[in-house]
Design a protein around this motif. Structure first.
Motif: not given
Length: 102
Positions: A5-9, A18-20, A77-78
């Motif tokens: 999943x991707x998260x935005x920092x 960040x792909x995590x 995700x996101x």
């Protein structure tokens, strides 16, 4: 198989993608941010111990390094997390994210 999943920092006027995965610890995400910062053009070198991540702009929403993404049902995700740096001692930056202008 681990689903990514991707998260935005977000920090001030910066956003890191960040792909995590759900199994990732907050500590490992901070390590990825540190790596990204050290490769950036301004060569910021902030060690993970000098970073704090938050679930929201509420200062009481700090994430513990030993917790995982899966420990926080609200992180999908996101999702957005908020990053601040230590100012030295027990002082931390305020959670300050610039709004996008049209």
């Amino acid at each position: 198989m681990v689903e990514s999943m991707y998260i935005r920092i977000k920090r001030k006027n910066q956003t890191f993608f960040i792909r995590t995965s759900k199994a990732s610890s907050i500590s490992s995400i901070k390590n990825e941010i540190s790596d990204a910062l050290s490769c950036s053009s301004n060569n910021e070198n902030v060690i993970p111990e000098k970073m704090r991540l938050y679930l929201s702009t509420d200062p009481s929403s700090a994430l513990r390094d030993v917790s995982t993404i899966a420990d926080h049902n609200s992180i999908k995700d996101n999702s957005e997390l908020y990053l601040v740096f230590s100012k030295g001692g027990d002082a931390w930056e305020s959670i300050d994210v610039e709004a996008l202008s049209d």
